[in-house]
Motif scaffolding. Sequence first.
Motif, PDB file in Angstrom:
ATOM      1  N   CYS A 153      -1.086   8.128  -0.328  1.00 20.77           N
ATOM      2  CA  CYS A 153      -2.776   7.803  -0.504  1.00 20.77           C
ATOM      3  C   CYS A 153      -3.070   6.309  -0.610  1.00 20.77           C
ATOM      4  O   CYS A 153      -4.322   6.292  -1.018  1.00 20.77           O
ATOM      5  CB  CYS A 153      -2.405   7.859  -2.683  1.00 20.77           C
ATOM      6  N   GLY A 154      -2.390   5.493  -0.093  1.00 21.78           N
ATOM      7  CA  GLY A 154      -3.612   3.945   0.186  1.00 21.78           C
ATOM      8  C   GLY A 154      -3.327   3.007  -0.560  1.00 21.78           C
ATOM      9  O   GLY A 154      -3.937   2.423  -0.977  1.00 21.78           O
ATOM     10  N   GLU A 155      -3.280   4.116  -2.358  1.00 22.25           N
ATOM     11  CA  GLU A 155      -3.434   2.457  -3.404  1.00 22.25           C
ATOM     12  C   GLU A 155      -2.446   1.600  -2.961  1.00 22.25           C
ATOM     13  O   GLU A 155      -0.692   1.538  -2.890  1.00 22.25           O
ATOM     14  CB  GLU A 155      -3.098   3.349  -4.466  1.00 22.25           C
ATOM     15  N   ALA A 156      -2.067   0.560  -4.425  1.00 22.51           N
ATOM     16  CA  ALA A 156      -1.764  -0.607  -3.908  1.00 22.51           C
ATOM     17  C   ALA A 156      -0.319  -0.330  -5.232  1.00 22.51           C
ATOM     18  O   ALA A 156      -0.781   0.598  -6.649  1.00 22.51           O
ATOM     19  CB  ALA A 156      -2.636  -2.356  -4.600  1.00 22.51           C
ATOM     20  N   LYS A 157       0.473  -0.805  -4.655  1.00 24.23           N
ATOM     21  CA  LYS A 157       2.220  -0.134  -5.218  1.00 24.23           C
ATOM     22  C   LYS A 157       3.298  -1.328  -5.264  1.00 24.23           C
ATOM     23  O   LYS A 157       2.783  -1.939  -4.290  1.00 24.23           O
ATOM     24  CB  LYS A 157       2.312   1.761  -4.818  1.00 24.23           C
TER      25      LYS A 157
ATOM     26  N   CYS B  76       4.491   4.856  -6.908  1.00 20.11           N
ATOM     27  CA  CYS B  76       2.973   5.111  -6.972  1.00 20.11           C
ATOM     28  C   CYS B  76       2.577   5.761  -8.342  1.00 20.11           C
ATOM     29  O   CYS B  76       2.657   6.852  -8.092  1.00 20.11           O
ATOM     30  CB  CYS B  76       2.457   5.654  -5.628  1.00 20.11           C
TER      31      CYS B  76
ATOM     32  N   SER C  28      -0.467   6.180  -8.518  1.00 18.29           N
ATOM     33  CA  SER C  28      -1.528   6.735  -9.149  1.00 18.29           C
ATOM     34  C   SER C  28      -1.251   8.665  -8.107  1.00 18.29           C
ATOM     35  O   SER C  28      -2.295   9.176  -8.667  1.00 18.29           O
ATOM     36  CB  SER C  28      -2.304   6.293  -7.408  1.00 18.29           C
ATOM     37  N   CYS C  29      -0.572   8.219  -7.185  1.00 17.25           N
ATOM     38  CA  CYS C  29      -0.087  10.465  -6.528  1.00 17.25           C
ATOM     39  C   CYS C  29       2.124  10.399  -6.892  1.00 17.25           C
ATOM     40  O   CYS C  29       1.400  11.747  -7.128  1.00 17.25           O
ATOM     41  CB  CYS C  29      -0.491   9.653  -4.818  1.00 17.25           C
TER      42      CYS C  29
ATOM     43  N   ALA D 160      -3.183  13.343  -5.501  1.00 15.94           N
ATOM     44  CA  ALA D 160      -4.642  12.329  -5.156  1.00 15.94           C
ATOM     45  C   ALA D 160      -5.647  13.726  -4.757  1.00 15.94           C
ATOM     46  O   ALA D 160      -4.483  14.797  -3.725  1.00 15.94           O
ATOM     47  CB  ALA D 160      -4.302  11.417  -4.451  1.00 15.94           C
TER      48      ALA D 160
ATOM     49  N   LYS E 110      -0.859  13.785 -11.234  1.00 16.23           N
ATOM     50  CA  LYS E 110      -1.718  13.020 -11.302  1.00 16.23           C
ATOM     51  C   LYS E 110      -1.786  13.109  -9.609  1.00 16.23           C
ATOM     52  O   LYS E 110      -1.023  12.216  -8.533  1.00 16.23           O
ATOM     53  CB  LYS E 110      -1.137  11.811 -11.353  1.00 16.23           C
TER      54      LYS E 110
ATOM     55  N   GLU F  48       0.721  -1.287   0.425  1.00 18.63           N
ATOM     56  CA  GLU F  48      -0.113   0.074  -0.524  1.00 18.63           C
ATOM     57  C   GLU F  48       0.880   1.154   0.380  1.00 18.63           C
ATOM     58  O   GLU F  48       2.114   1.353   0.784  1.00 18.63           O
ATOM     59  CB  GLU F  48      -0.989   0.012   1.200  1.00 18.63           C
ATOM     60  N   CYS F  49       0.618   2.609  -0.676  1.00 18.64           N
ATOM     61  CA  CYS F  49       1.053   3.928  -0.947  1.00 18.64           C
ATOM     62  C   CYS F  49       0.932   4.119   0.742  1.00 18.64           C
ATOM     63  O   CYS F  49       0.004   3.718   1.162  1.00 18.64           O
ATOM     64  CB  CYS F  49       0.865   4.346  -1.494  1.00 18.64           C
TER      65      CYS F  49
END
Length: 60
Positions: free
Chosen positions: A33-37, A43, A45-46, A60, A58, A29-30
């Motif tokens: 941001c808590g996204e899977a990485k 990361c 997503s962020c 978050a 990008k 988990e990031c």
Amino acid sequence: MPLPKRRHSKQRGRKRRTHYKATIPALTECGNCGEAKMLHHICPSCGFYRGEQILEGKEA
Ligand SMILES: [Zn+2]
């Protein structure tokens, strides 16, 4: 240089490669941001890595 006397058959090479398996990538988990990485990767997503903003845009 030594050379192989005979070419291996397709079956022989394929039998050897039956031990090759695709592995599931190590995901975590990031921390931002808590996204899977993926481990040791920025990361996706962020754009954070080790608590720092690396990629812009990008957020978050
Ligand atoms: Zn993130």
